[in-house]
Design an enzyme around this catalytic site. Structure first.
Site, short mmCIF file in Angstrom:
data_model
loop_
_atom_site.label_atom_id
_atom_site.label_comp_id
_atom_site.label_asym_id
_atom_site.label_seq_id
_atom_site.Cartn_x
_atom_site.Cartn_y
_atom_site.Cartn_z
N ASP A 125 5.96 -4.87 -25.09
CA ASP A 125 6.54 -6.20 -25.21
C ASP A 125 7.76 -6.09 -26.13
OD1 ASP A 125 6.72 -9.08 -25.08
OD2 ASP A 125 5.82 -9.18 -27.07
N SER A 126 8.52 -7.16 -26.21
CA SER A 126 9.67 -7.17 -27.13
C SER A 126 9.21 -7.14 -28.58
CB SER A 126 10.50 -8.42 -26.90
OG SER A 126 9.74 -9.56 -27.25
N HIS A 174 3.92 -14.41 -26.26
CA HIS A 174 3.81 -14.86 -27.66
C HIS A 174 3.08 -16.21 -27.75
CE1 HIS A 174 6.94 -11.85 -28.36
NE2 HIS A 174 6.84 -12.06 -29.67
N CYS A 192 4.99 -16.86 -21.63
CA CYS A 192 5.50 -15.90 -22.62
C CYS A 192 4.27 -15.43 -23.38
CB CYS A 192 6.49 -16.58 -23.55
SG CYS A 192 6.96 -15.55 -24.96
N CYS A 227 4.86 -8.76 -21.14
CA CYS A 227 6.02 -9.59 -21.46
C CYS A 227 6.47 -10.24 -20.16
CB CYS A 227 7.13 -8.71 -22.03
SG CYS A 227 8.65 -9.59 -22.34
N GLU A 258 7.43 -14.12 -34.47
CA GLU A 258 7.69 -12.78 -35.03
C GLU A 258 7.81 -12.83 -36.55
OE1 GLU A 258 7.90 -9.68 -33.63
OE2 GLU A 258 7.38 -10.44 -31.65
N1 DGL Z 1 6.60 -11.98 -25.08
C1 DGL Z 1 7.85 -12.05 -24.36
C2 DGL Z 1 7.63 -12.76 -23.03
O1 DGL Z 1 6.50 -12.84 -22.58
C3 DGL Z 1 8.90 -12.63 -25.25
C4 DGL Z 1 10.26 -12.25 -24.89
C5 DGL Z 1 11.27 -12.38 -25.98
O2 DGL Z 1 11.35 -11.45 -26.76
O3 DGL Z 1 12.02 -13.36 -26.02
O4 DGL Z 1 8.55 -13.22 -22.40
#
Ligand code: DGL
Length: 266
Positions: A10-11, A187, A185, A73, A152
């Site tokens: 993931d990011s 997150h 997302c 992600c 984050e």
């Molecule tokens: N968890 C990522 C997603 O599902 C987040 C992406 C981001 O870094 O903006 O899209």
């Protein structure tokens, strides 16, 4: 039986919510997770940049001999799933979007909200995929770009997060009157508590969790489930933020794992 680890990425730390679900459903499986915390968020970056980052990370995970990759992600899934599958045709690579769409359609949802990053919303992947199954499903999408940086930074359970969620969502919910909401997302499951409190009548669909159901089916069908491996879970980050460490400790307390900084070459 296949005791190699499953690769996740993931990011940042959002995809840990998918790993959490894996541990709940398939506790024997081992994990290598890579959070690209040095370059998060992805959702407001260009498709070209997101593709470049994703290829780099998948090459890295493949070098670690993973048996499957879960793109934990939505943004990366929306923009790179096809490219990554073409690059590694013999490796099962799962994205979070397909399994979520199938679940929502199977449940017979009619009016569906989607919250996600800008890149995911701009791709309209949820709208297109749901309508490909049933053109009469109504889909309403909204980008909430400030939520990922707040998660984050560790502002998950705070008044600032509640205000941010209300800033994005109050009008969206009132104007569209949907019954079901896709957390598009990975997150966002970390703010499910706030969403449930603010909008108690809306049913949430968690993209982080749905993909694990499908991963389980694929591992079972191909006789690839792990059993009794003595490997240790590994959580790598391209920048070891305090909150990445804190979230990993919180979610995986009681399991055996290592956290490590990994430099991704540009
Ligand atoms: N968890 C990522 C997603 O599902 C987040 C992406 C981001 O870094 O903006 O899209």
């Amino acid at each position: 039986m296949d005791n190699r680890p499953i690769g996740f990425f993931d990011s940042g730390l959002g995809g840990l919510t998918s790993v959490y679900e894996l541990h709940r459903i398939l506790p024997e499986e081992k994990v290598i997770y890579l959070g690209d915390t040095a370059r998060t968020p992805y959702g407001s970056k260009s498709p070209e940049t997101i593709r470049r980052f994703a290829v780099q990370i998948v090459d890295y995970l493949v070098s670690k001999n993973v048996k499957m990759i879960i793109i934990a992600c939505n943004t990366v899934t929306a923009l790179t799933l096809d490219i990554l599958r073409e690059r590694y045709p013999d490796l099962p690579i799962l994205g979070v979007i397909g399994p979520t769409v199938r679940k929502v359609a199977d449940d017979g949802c009619r009016k569906v909200g989607v919250i996600a990053t800008k890149a995911t919303v701009n791709s309209d992947v949820y709208g297109k995929s749901l309508k490909a199954i049933d053109p009469s499903i109504e889909v309403y999408s909204l980008a909430c770009p400030a939520i990922v940086p707040l998660v984050e930074e560790g502002f998950t359970d705070t008044d600032i997060m509640e205000l941010t969620v209300r800033h994005y969502m109050d009008d969206f919910v009132r104007e569209n009157q949907f019954d079901d909401l896709i957390l598009g997302c990975t997150h966002y499951p970390l703010i499910a508590k706030q969403l449930n409190k603010l909008y108690p009548d809306i049913k949430l669909y968690n993209s982080s969790a749905e993909v694990i159901r499908e991963a389980k089916e694929i591992l079972e069908e191909n006789d690839m489930l792990a059993s009794g491996s003595d490997l240790t879970d590994r959580y790598y980050a391209s920048d070891l933020s305090e909150n990445f460490i804190a979230m990993t400790d919180l979610l995986f307390a009681g399991t055996d794992f290592r956290i490590k900084l990994v430099k991704l070459e540009d």
